[in-house]
Design an enzyme around this catalytic site. Structure first.
Site, PDB file in Angstrom:
ATOM      1  N   ASP A 265      -7.388   2.745   5.936  1.00  0.00           N
ATOM      2  CA  ASP A 265      -5.946   2.704   5.701  1.00  0.00           C
ATOM      3  C   ASP A 265      -5.208   3.687   6.609  1.00  0.00           C
ATOM      4  O   ASP A 265      -5.805   4.614   7.164  1.00  0.00           O
ATOM      5  CB  ASP A 265      -5.681   3.043   4.223  1.00  0.00           C
ATOM      6  CG  ASP A 265      -4.464   2.327   3.671  1.00  0.00           C
ATOM      7  OD1 ASP A 265      -3.605   1.911   4.469  1.00  0.00           O
ATOM      8  OD2 ASP A 265      -4.370   2.199   2.436  1.00  0.00           O
TER       9      ASP A 265
ATOM     10  N   ASP B  42       1.139  -5.123   1.453  1.00  0.00           N
ATOM     11  CA  ASP B  42       1.077  -4.547   0.108  1.00  0.00           C
ATOM     12  C   ASP B  42       1.806  -5.439  -0.886  1.00  0.00           C
ATOM     13  O   ASP B  42       1.740  -5.216  -2.089  1.00  0.00           O
ATOM     14  CB  ASP B  42       1.717  -3.147   0.101  1.00  0.00           C
ATOM     15  CG  ASP B  42       0.694  -2.069   0.427  1.00  0.00           C
ATOM     16  OD1 ASP B  42      -0.500  -2.395   0.565  1.00  0.00           O
ATOM     17  OD2 ASP B  42       1.089  -0.896   0.557  1.00  0.00           O
TER      18      ASP B  42
HETATM   19  C1  GLA Z   1      -1.819   1.603   0.853  1.00  0.00           C
HETATM   20  C2  GLA Z   1      -2.620   0.314   0.873  1.00  0.00           C
HETATM   21  C3  GLA Z   1      -2.907  -0.100  -0.550  1.00  0.00           C
HETATM   22  C4  GLA Z   1      -3.677   0.984  -1.253  1.00  0.00           C
HETATM   23  C5  GLA Z   1      -2.899   2.284  -1.200  1.00  0.00           C
HETATM   24  C6  GLA Z   1      -3.714   3.424  -1.728  1.00  0.00           C
HETATM   25  O1  GLA Z   1      -0.555   1.407   0.357  1.00  0.00           O
HETATM   26  O2  GLA Z   1      -1.958  -0.672   1.562  1.00  0.00           O
HETATM   27  O3  GLA Z   1      -3.621  -1.301  -0.564  1.00  0.00           O
HETATM   28  O4  GLA Z   1      -4.923   1.136  -0.654  1.00  0.00           O
HETATM   29  O5  GLA Z   1      -2.512   2.611   0.133  1.00  0.00           O
HETATM   30  O6  GLA Z   1      -3.034   4.626  -1.662  1.00  0.00           O
END
Ligand code: GLA
Length: 729
Positions: free
Chosen positions: A475, A545
């Site tokens: 990420d 997301d």
């Molecule tokens: C980001 C990712 C999510 C999740 C969060 C965790 O927003 O896109 O899928 O993993 O971080 O903090």
């Protein structure tokens, strides 16, 4: 596929069965662009440039007033003396001048395609390459233009190498990967734009005089703009018409622009964003630009997408993952956020196994003091209060249940409140005397530093060499600020944004080479860094997301311009949806997620028996159709709008699946016939549920009646099996 050099005309012709790209050397010095389009068997210059003595012309040969580099279609160009249009490169010498005078020197044609040092590239076993060497003999500078063409693709790749042959350092202020001069400007410009949770909106507008540009100065390719632009005829549709598309294999600050100039021509230019870039080219040093891909389609945007999908799946993603089926996963994020214990996780894994899920992914919250998103990034050791068995123990238990195990990391970040920051405050990107700007209460590690790269490589190697981790979600949740450090001298601080990306690529290259069997999923708050650079190491991306099914029809359609569904992570999540609060039927959430790389992200232990039994059926259905959905050809049949329907087609040799999403229910519904466009014309197909038999031609041209649908956001699907491929039966 061939690359022909016509000696007499000094002309280069790159050609395969579908496209031709042609340019020639003018006056023994300049590279004049001639043609990019459908394949030509031969070319005799029916379209020469118009040589006119025009006002304000600049003339390299003073007596030849009709010959001007300010109007000639060129292969590359700079500003400062002869051309006023947008530049593809720019030097700054120590005297403070940027004038250069590159002239053609030589060429080389060879089989295959080189890997670019430190940068991701398309693999080229089925390619041929042309290299053109240009020299500025006044300052002793060399530039090599690289062009590669593939046997089986309507695509050409381009990149540039700059070399300083002199004994004095010089600064490269702009290092574009691609420039293309076109004789017309009556195109529609198509780009993919957006924001966090609202990525990849297809934007189409008429070109107008002047420069139109999209870019990123955020340190990553960004969710705001994809490093892509296309030029289409006004009447080009999803299924017909001409479109030229350009995409940069790069994950950092980029620029993609078109200039419509005074005489109705246009210039496309693409590369690293020069606003945040400068590179000190020491004596004898070389600088390599990222690679750009150019695609020509005569069959509309679907034709363009087919080319990108095949190119990226066959020549870009790591070889191990090219044809390997992807597991159905359960991700813990939306179902747990930071709140879980090992026992909870194991219970969820039991349920997941029962349902047929194959990979259990533990998302954020498992390390250091990470109980919310304010701290602990960088402290990559288990929080043993939450996970007493540590990651290895937990992974073993998950494996014993017959599931694979995956883990979330955000390696590029460091929280101010972390042990790592206490130990290494100098590892964060920073500019002396200025505050460290935070985003999501975190700072960015300086990936341009080898010590930082090595720390991340060692840390991840430690986890991966246990052999217990099958999948990593990588990420990256904020953009870069104070892009500086205390190590590089003042005249190299502007290199850091690009050095960061090179550092990232070095880490990814090392880890994916050491651990080719580990599935890496790319993520940057969803699609914040969904670009072909990242796909060279990680074959799939968490697309957004936003997991709302209605929003996903639009986001996935947008990304499908460039990426096939197997590259787009898509999960069924709870309702009301956590991002937009919408309630959509489970069937719809399932079908939309299956149209990407399928998984679940919900509180699995809080679902009703009815829901669980529907989920079980969805998973069985997906497993039956996984080959088709992950490796079939994908076409957009209807592009979604805010309220209207969306339809997608998956097709292989033997079968096809049409997914139809109805959007908002409408009164006074008209008869709704969905044309499939791409089924085999001469074949007969049987729809598996109704047993009805239709010809491919009638489904393509007359369409299929969509049954009356009541209720918002409903979906249906049609599964066609090819029963014969001859029209006589
Ligand atoms: C980001 C990712 C999510 C999740 C969060 C965790 O927003 O896109 O899928 O993993 O971080 O903090």
């Amino acid at each position: 596929m061939e690359i022909i050099y016509q000696e007499k005309e000094k002309r280069f012709h790159l050609r395969n069965d579908s496209i031709s790209y042609i340019f020639q050397v003018e006056k023994d010095k300049y590279l004049q662009h001639c043609y990019f389009g459908p394949a030509l068997t031969s070319y005799h210059q029916s379209n020469p440039p118009q040589f006119i003595d025009r006002g304000f012309n600049t003339n390299p040969i003073s007596s030849e007033r009709t010959f001007s580099l300010n109007t000639l279609p060129l292969e590359t160009s700079t500003q400062g003396s002869l051309d006023y249009r947008i530049a593809n490169y720019q030097f700054l010498n120590q005297a403070g001048n940027s004038v250069t005078a590159f002239e053609y020197e030589s060429y080389r044609i060879y089989d295959g395609k080189p890997r670019l040092s430190e940068l991701p590239t398309l693999r080229g076993s089925k390619a041929k390459t042309l290299e053109i060497v240009l020299i500025d003999s006044i300052q002793q500078l060399k530039m090599i233009l690289h062009y590669s063409i593939f046997t089986d693709s309507s695509a050409i790749t381009r990149s540039v190498t700059f070399e300083n042959l002199s004994n004095t350092a010089i600064y490269l202020e702009n290092a574009g990967s691609l420039m293309l001069d076109l004789p017309r400007c009556d195109y529609d410009l198509v780009t993919l734009n957006g924001a966090h949770t609202n990525e990849a909106n297809i934007t189409r507008q008429k070109l107008h005089p002047g420069i139109q540009r999209i870019d990123s100065n955020r340190g990553t390719s960004s969710p705001q703009h994809q490093p892509f632009l296309a030029l289409a005829n006004w009447n080009t549709t999803e299924n017909s018409g001409e479109v030229m598309a350009f995409h940069l294999i790069y994950s950092g600050n980029f620029i993609a622009q078109v200039e419509v100039e005074q005489y109705g021509t246009s210039r496309v230019q693409m590369g690293i964003n020069p606003d945040t870039f400068s590179w000190k080219l020491d004596p004898k040093a070389i600088f390599q630009t990222p690679e750009a891909v150019m695609v020509y389609s005569t069959t509309g945007f679907n034709g363009m997408s087919q080319t990108f999908h095949h190119l990226y799946q066959e020549h870009l993603v790591p070889k191990t993952w090219q044809k390997k089926e992807r597991p159905i996963l359960l991700n813990t994020w939306e179902g747990n956020y930071f709140d879980f214990t090992e026992t909870d996780l194991l219970n969820q894994a039991d349920k997941a196994k029962e349902l047929g899920i194959e990979l259990f992914v533990l998302d954020d919250g498992w390390f250091g003091q990470r109980n919310d998103d304010t701290k602990a990034l960088g402290d990559w050791f288990e929080n043993t209060t939450k996970i007493p068995s540590k990651i290895t123990g937990l992974a073993e238990k998950i494996h014993e249940k017959g599931l694979q195990f995956g883990l979330w990391f955000e390696p590029e970040m460091i929280s101010k409140e972390s042990l790592l920051f206490n130990k290494h405050p100098e590892w964060a990107l920073q500019v002396p005397n200025y505050p460290l700007t935070q985003g999501r209460q975190q700072l960015v590690l300086d990936f341009s530093k080898e010590a930082v790269q090595d720390f991340i490589i060692d840390m991840l190697t430690g986890y991966l060499q246990t052999g217990k981790i099958d999948y990593i979600k990588w990420d990256m949740n904020r953009h870069l600020t104070e892009v500086g450090n205390l190590t590089l001298p003042q005249d190299q601080q502007q290199e850091i944004a690009h050095r960061y990306v090179l550092g990232l690529y070095r880490i990814l290259q090392t880890l994916t080479t050491k651990f080719p069997e580990v599935l890496f999923e790319n993520c940057s708050s969803g699609g914040g860094r969904f670009d072909p650079g990242m796909m060279a190491y990680m074959p799939q991306t968490w697309t957004s997301d936003n997991s709302d099914a209605l929003c996903r029809t639009r986001i996935q359609s947008g990304y499908s311009y460039l990426y096939p569904p197997i590259m787009m992570g898509a999960h069924v999540s709870d309702v009301p949806n956590h991002q937009v609060g919408r309630i959509t039927p489970l069937k719809t959430r399932g079908l939309i997620a299956m149209s990407g790389n399928f998984g679940y992200e919900l509180a699995i232990n809080q679902q009703s028996e009815t829901t669980l039994s529907e989920i079980k059926k969805q998973i069985q259905f997906y497993k039956k159709h996984r080959q088709l959905l992950q490796f079939g050809d994908f076409y957009r049949l209807l592009l979604p709008t805010e309220t209207a329907a969306c339809a997608w087609l998956f097709k292989n040799e033997d079968e096809a699946l049409v997914v139809y999403f109805h959007g908002l229910a409408q009164p006074a519904q008209k008869a709704n016939y969905l044309k499939t466009y791409y089924l085999d014309h001469d074949a007969l197909y049987q729809e598996v549920n109704s047993q009805a038999v239709f010809s491919g031609a009638e489904l393509n041209h007359a369409g299929l009646l969509i049954p009356r649908i009541k209720g918002d956001f409903e979906t249906c699907y049609f599964h066609f099996k090819k029963i014969t491929s001859t029209k006589t039966v």
